[in-house]
Design an enzyme around this catalytic site. Structure first.
Site, PDB file in Angstrom:
ATOM      1  N   SER A 181       6.525   2.520   7.712  1.00  0.00           N
ATOM      2  CA  SER A 181       7.840   2.037   8.134  1.00  0.00           C
ATOM      3  C   SER A 181       8.376   2.887   9.282  1.00  0.00           C
ATOM      4  O   SER A 181       9.303   2.474   9.979  1.00  0.00           O
ATOM      5  CB  SER A 181       8.824   2.057   6.956  1.00  0.00           C
ATOM      6  OG  SER A 181       8.786   3.297   6.280  1.00  0.00           O
ATOM      7  N   ASP A 192       1.007   7.021   4.494  1.00  0.00           N
ATOM      8  CA  ASP A 192       0.475   5.662   4.577  1.00  0.00           C
ATOM      9  C   ASP A 192      -0.730   5.611   5.493  1.00  0.00           C
ATOM     10  O   ASP A 192      -0.704   6.177   6.605  1.00  0.00           O
ATOM     11  CB  ASP A 192       1.544   4.725   5.165  1.00  0.00           C
ATOM     12  CG  ASP A 192       2.197   3.856   4.115  1.00  0.00           C
ATOM     13  OD1 ASP A 192       1.580   3.625   3.056  1.00  0.00           O
ATOM     14  OD2 ASP A 192       3.330   3.416   4.359  1.00  0.00           O
ATOM     15  N   GLU A 236      -2.477  -0.645   1.366  1.00  0.00           N
ATOM     16  CA  GLU A 236      -1.980  -1.934   0.865  1.00  0.00           C
ATOM     17  C   GLU A 236      -3.132  -2.862   0.496  1.00  0.00           C
ATOM     18  O   GLU A 236      -4.158  -2.874   1.173  1.00  0.00           O
ATOM     19  CB  GLU A 236      -1.122  -2.603   1.955  1.00  0.00           C
ATOM     20  CG  GLU A 236       0.107  -1.809   2.339  1.00  0.00           C
ATOM     21  CD  GLU A 236       0.961  -2.503   3.409  1.00  0.00           C
ATOM     22  OE1 GLU A 236       0.632  -3.648   3.805  1.00  0.00           O
ATOM     23  OE2 GLU A 236       1.954  -1.893   3.840  1.00  0.00           O
ATOM     24  N   GLU A 279       6.065  -4.117  -4.253  1.00  0.00           N
ATOM     25  CA  GLU A 279       7.134  -4.458  -3.297  1.00  0.00           C
ATOM     26  C   GLU A 279       7.395  -5.958  -3.294  1.00  0.00           C
ATOM     27  O   GLU A 279       6.462  -6.770  -3.250  1.00  0.00           O
ATOM     28  CB  GLU A 279       6.727  -3.998  -1.881  1.00  0.00           C
ATOM     29  CG  GLU A 279       7.769  -4.379  -0.830  1.00  0.00           C
ATOM     30  CD  GLU A 279       7.592  -3.691   0.518  1.00  0.00           C
ATOM     31  OE1 GLU A 279       6.685  -2.850   0.665  1.00  0.00           O
ATOM     32  OE2 GLU A 279       8.390  -4.012   1.420  1.00  0.00           O
TER      33      GLU A 279
HETATM   34  O1  KIV Z   1       6.167   2.336   4.700  1.00  0.00           O
HETATM   35  C1  KIV Z   1       6.974   2.331   3.770  1.00  0.00           C
HETATM   36  O2  KIV Z   1       8.131   2.764   3.910  1.00  0.00           O
HETATM   37  C2  KIV Z   1       6.549   1.801   2.490  1.00  0.00           C
HETATM   38  C3  KIV Z   1       7.589   1.678   1.416  1.00  0.00           C
HETATM   39  C4  KIV Z   1       8.424   0.513   1.696  1.00  0.00           C
HETATM   40  C5  KIV Z   1       6.982   1.633   0.074  1.00  0.00           C
HETATM   41  O3  KIV Z   1       5.417   1.466   2.322  1.00  0.00           O
END
Ligand code: KIV
Length: 284
Positions: A49, A87, A118, A185
């Site tokens: 994000s 991530d 994911e 999510e």
């Molecule tokens: O990238 C992010 O902020 C996320 C959250 C929404 C879980 O994956």
């Protein structure tokens, strides 16, 4: 301070076993990591994000492994008590197991204690490859923003019984592959509860109802730094964008009106040196 949280400790935090709900917040730099840690978060997610809330992209798909590593390193340098998870960005775990492990290693070398990726059972081979390289993996199911082209935008998932059962099967596959926790999510609360009941590892919800083993929000949403969108699952606890604009406007007005800086905000010179320079009366 307190004991540093690990993937093993997090993996045992099921509410059904009496554990307190897990708290996860995103952070992308040292100040936000310090805030999340001082607030008592169990996990800090260096989320992709970052692409939208910090780097100004329209979606999460543009961010690269090197950019994620840059942000993960800033977070890790603060040595938080919370576990730091980074991530894996889009296309960093889709091509080959070798690429996937190399990309996960880049994030771990930057300071992450685990990675998140994911997708459902189709990701199991890549998850197993990362885990066999001794890196903890967090799963992410439901509305997966990296699939926004395939999912037709940001749409709530698991709304019919077939899709809900598919999510349960995917969660079981991720848990069986060794994921230490799973983000859920954008799914109905009833499906969040079903998935949570179906797996032995904790689920961490964002728009997945109150029965998950924990909750995560994007720090810019919680603090009201990001105001362009207000998804239904966001609760704002501050108005930092509005407060920031107000503070900066007052600074601008003080500069323009001559009220900034004042004498206390200036450095002084020895009065004799001031006289020697012929500047007497100019100081203060
Ligand atoms: O990238 C992010 O902020 C996320 C959250 C929404 C879980 O994956």
């Amino acid at each position: 301070m307190g004991t540093k949280l690990t993937a093993l400790a997090i993996s045992r935090r099921k509410r059904s076993l009496g554990a307190d709900p897990l708290v996860m917040l995103t952070a992308y730099d040292a100040p936000s990591a310090r805030m999340a840690d001082e607030a008592g978060a169990d996990l800090i997610l260096v989320g992709d994000s970052v692409a939208m809330v910090v780097l100004g992209h329209d979606d999460t798909m543009s961010v690269t492994v090197d950019e994620m590593a840059h942000h993960a390193a800033a977070v890790a340098r603060t040595r938080p008590r919370a576990m730091v998870v980074a991530d894996m960005p889009w296309m960093s775990y889709h091509v080959s197991a070798a690429d996937t492990v190399t990309n996960a290693a880049t994030l771990v070398r930057a300071g992450a204690q685990g990675v998140k990726l994911e997708g459902g059972s189709e990701r199991v081979p890549m998850i197993e490859a990362i885990i066999s390289a001794e890196v903890p993996v967090m799963g992410h199911l439901g509305l997966t923003p990296q699939s926004m082209l395939a999912q037709g935008g940001y749409r709530v998932q698991g709304r019919n019984s077939e899709a809900a059962l598919g999510l349960v099967a995917d969660a079981k596959a991720l848990a069986h592959a060794g994921c230490f926790a799973i983000v859920l999510e954008g799914i109905p609360a009833a499906v969040g509860q079903m998935v949570t009941d179906a797996v032995d590892v904790p689920t961490i919800g964002i728009g997945a109802g109150g029965d998950c083993d924990g909750q995560v929000l994007v720090i810019h949403d919680v603090l009201g730094l990001e105001t362009r969108m207000l998804p239904r699952f966001v609760r704002r606890y501050a108005s930092m964008h509005a407060d920031g604009v107000d503070a900066l406007a007052r600074f601008a007005a003080d500069v323009r009106g001559g009220a900034f800086p004042n004498a206390a905000e200036c450095y002084e010179m020895d009065p004799d040196e001031v006289i020697a320079l012929g500047l007497y009366g100019h100081q203060g």
